[in-house]
Write a protein that holds these residues in place. Structure first.
Motif, PDB file in Angstrom:
ATOM      1  N   GLN A 287       0.826  -1.208   0.000  1.00 42.08           N
ATOM      2  CA  GLN A 287       0.000   0.000   0.000  1.00 42.08           C
ATOM      3  C   GLN A 287       0.862   1.260   0.000  1.00 42.08           C
ATOM      4  N   VAL A 288       1.946   1.197   0.758  1.00 39.75           N
ATOM      5  CA  VAL A 288       2.839   2.343   0.900  1.00 39.75           C
ATOM      6  C   VAL A 288       4.240   1.910   0.473  1.00 39.75           C
ATOM      7  N   SER A 289       4.873   2.721  -0.361  1.00 41.07           N
ATOM      8  CA  SER A 289       6.249   2.481  -0.769  1.00 41.07           C
ATOM      9  C   SER A 289       7.077   3.664  -0.284  1.00 41.07           C
ATOM     10  N   VAL A 290       8.149   3.386   0.438  1.00 40.85           N
ATOM     11  CA  VAL A 290       8.994   4.439   0.987  1.00 40.85           C
ATOM     12  C   VAL A 290      10.393   4.311   0.390  1.00 40.85           C
ATOM     13  N   THR A 291      10.846   5.381  -0.250  1.00 40.63           N
ATOM     14  CA  THR A 291      12.199   5.452  -0.778  1.00 40.63           C
ATOM     15  C   THR A 291      12.990   6.379   0.134  1.00 40.63           C
ATOM     16  N   VAL A 292      14.108   5.893   0.620  1.00 38.29           N
ATOM     17  CA  VAL A 292      14.938   6.656   1.542  1.00 38.29           C
ATOM     18  C   VAL A 292      16.262   6.955   0.863  1.00 38.29           C
ATOM     19  N   ARG A 293      16.587   8.240   0.761  1.00 37.53           N
ATOM     20  CA  ARG A 293      17.880   8.650   0.195  1.00 37.53           C
ATOM     21  C   ARG A 293      18.655   9.347   1.299  1.00 37.53           C
ATOM     22  N   ARG A 294      19.813   8.797   1.601  1.00 33.03           N
ATOM     23  CA  ARG A 294      20.669   9.352   2.648  1.00 33.03           C
ATOM     24  C   ARG A 294      21.794  10.139   1.998  1.00 33.03           C
ATOM     25  N   GLU A 295      21.709  11.452   2.120  1.00 37.16           N
ATOM     26  CA  GLU A 295      22.729  12.333   1.555  1.00 37.16           C
ATOM     27  C   GLU A 295      23.996  12.297   2.403  1.00 37.16           C
ATOM     28  N   ASN A 296      23.805  12.335   3.710  1.00 33.66           N
ATOM     29  CA  ASN A 296      24.891  12.253   4.671  1.00 33.66           C
ATOM     30  C   ASN A 296      24.266  11.799   5.982  1.00 33.66           C
ATOM     31  N   PRO A 297      25.037  11.553   7.009  1.00 32.38           N
ATOM     32  CA  PRO A 297      24.449  11.031   8.251  1.00 32.38           C
ATOM     33  C   PRO A 297      23.369  11.920   8.872  1.00 32.38           C
ATOM     34  N   LEU A 298      23.351  13.203   8.544  1.00 31.44           N
ATOM     35  CA  LEU A 298      22.360  14.091   9.147  1.00 31.44           C
ATOM     36  C   LEU A 298      21.251  14.509   8.187  1.00 31.44           C
ATOM     37  N   ARG A 299      21.312  14.101   6.934  1.00 27.71           N
ATOM     38  CA  ARG A 299      20.286  14.478   5.969  1.00 27.71           C
ATOM     39  C   ARG A 299      19.754  13.237   5.269  1.00 27.71           C
ATOM     40  N   THR A 300      18.507  12.934   5.531  1.00 28.00           N
ATOM     41  CA  THR A 300      17.825  11.806   4.922  1.00 28.00           C
ATOM     42  C   THR A 300      16.532  12.303   4.310  1.00 28.00           C
ATOM     43  N   THR A 301      16.283  11.926   3.054  1.00 32.77           N
ATOM     44  CA  THR A 301      15.049  12.296   2.378  1.00 32.77           C
ATOM     45  C   THR A 301      14.155  11.076   2.296  1.00 32.77           C
ATOM     46  N   LEU A 302      12.939  11.221   2.751  1.00 33.99           N
ATOM     47  CA  LEU A 302      11.944  10.155   2.731  1.00 33.99           C
ATOM     48  C   LEU A 302      10.914  10.503   1.672  1.00 33.99           C
ATOM     49  N   ARG A 303      10.692   9.613   0.726  1.00 37.54           N
ATOM     50  CA  ARG A 303       9.687   9.825  -0.310  1.00 37.54           C
ATOM     51  C   ARG A 303       8.707   8.661  -0.217  1.00 37.54           C
ATOM     52  N   ALA A 304       7.480   8.965   0.206  1.00 36.05           N
ATOM     53  CA  ALA A 304       6.469   7.924   0.360  1.00 36.05           C
ATOM     54  C   ALA A 304       5.445   8.039  -0.757  1.00 36.05           C
ATOM     55  N   THR A 305       5.103   6.904  -1.350  1.00 36.44           N
ATOM     56  CA  THR A 305       4.064   6.853  -2.364  1.00 36.44           C
ATOM     57  C   THR A 305       2.986   5.916  -1.855  1.00 36.44           C
ATOM     58  N   ARG A 306       1.769   6.391  -1.823  1.00 33.99           N
ATOM     59  CA  ARG A 306       0.646   5.608  -1.315  1.00 33.99           C
ATOM     60  C   ARG A 306      -0.282   5.301  -2.478  1.00 33.99           C
ATOM     61  N   ASN A 307      -0.682   4.033  -2.597  1.00 31.46           N
ATOM     62  CA  ASN A 307      -1.673   3.668  -3.596  1.00 31.46           C
ATOM     63  C   ASN A 307      -3.040   4.063  -3.068  1.00 31.46           C
ATOM     64  N   VAL A 308      -3.746   4.887  -3.848  1.00 31.51           N
ATOM     65  CA  VAL A 308      -5.052   5.392  -3.443  1.00 31.51           C
ATOM     66  C   VAL A 308      -6.079   4.816  -4.388  1.00 31.51           C
ATOM     67  N   ARG A 309      -7.113   4.215  -3.840  1.00 31.12           N
ATOM     68  CA  ARG A 309      -8.171   3.660  -4.681  1.00 31.12           C
ATOM     69  C   ARG A 309      -9.066   4.784  -5.180  1.00 31.12           C
ATOM     70  N   SER A 310      -9.290   4.771  -6.491  1.00 30.08           N
ATOM     71  CA  SER A 310     -10.223   5.746  -7.057  1.00 30.08           C
ATOM     72  C   SER A 310     -11.608   5.132  -7.051  1.00 30.08           C
ATOM     73  N   GLY A 311     -12.599   5.875  -7.441  1.00 30.01           N
ATOM     74  CA  GLY A 311     -13.974   5.390  -7.432  1.00 30.01           C
ATOM     75  C   GLY A 311     -14.270   4.349  -8.491  1.00 30.01           C
ATOM     76  N   ASN A 312     -13.379   4.117  -9.447  1.00 23.99           N
ATOM     77  CA  ASN A 312     -13.649   3.210 -10.557  1.00 23.99           C
ATOM     78  C   ASN A 312     -13.123   1.815 -10.296  1.00 23.99           C
TER      79      ASN A 312
END
Length: 151
Positions: free
Chosen positions: A114-139
């Protein structure tokens, strides 16, 4: 290390942008200053439960829905070692002074379907979290991805 206030802010921003609404529209409806709402969305301020409820009401969402989204994102992020806590020193390293070491960015991905999380660690103090959630549409169960980005 990922901060909870960042993930909450990202979830609120994703909902607002998904509705194609401006900060001004939501801040007026929630009775909060535009600047403060912006700081909450960027994870620079921690909102009280009362303020979160007001913002959720302005977005037409239940607080429990937003917190469930945040909880799901955090649960997936926990699968990636060192994302929610700073790396612990190993053995003898605890006594040694910290010396800057060149660090190569690392990217890791965790998902629960349901949720996919991509973690990019630039350095020990900077981490970027990118979460993608599958959302059901009405169709008939079609899904589309909704991206939430945080640090």
């Amino acid at each position: 290390m990922v901060l909870l206030r960042r993930v909450i802010g990202d979830a609120l921003r994703a909902r607002r942008q998904g509705q194609h609404r401006t900060l001004r529209e939501v801040s007026t409806a929630a009775n909060v200053s535009l600047g403060y709402l912006s700081e909450i969305e960027r994870g620079q301020k921690e909102a009280s439960s009362e303020l979160l409820t007001s913002i959720c009401d302005a977005l037409g969402a239940r607080l429990s829905e937003v917190l469930r989204e945040v909880s799901d994102t955090m649960a997936v992020a926990e699968q990636v070692e060192g994302v929610l806590t700073p790396p612990l020193p190993r053995g003898d390293q605890a006594a040694e002074p910290m010396v800057p070491v060149p660090h190569r960015p690392r990217t890791e991905v965790a998902t629960d379907g349901q949720v996919s999380v991509t973690v990019r660690r630039e350095n020990p103090l900077r981490t970027t979290l990118r979460a993608t959630r599958n959302v059901r549409s009405g169709n008939a169960g079609n899904t589309r991805g909704r991206e939430v980005v945080g640090v």
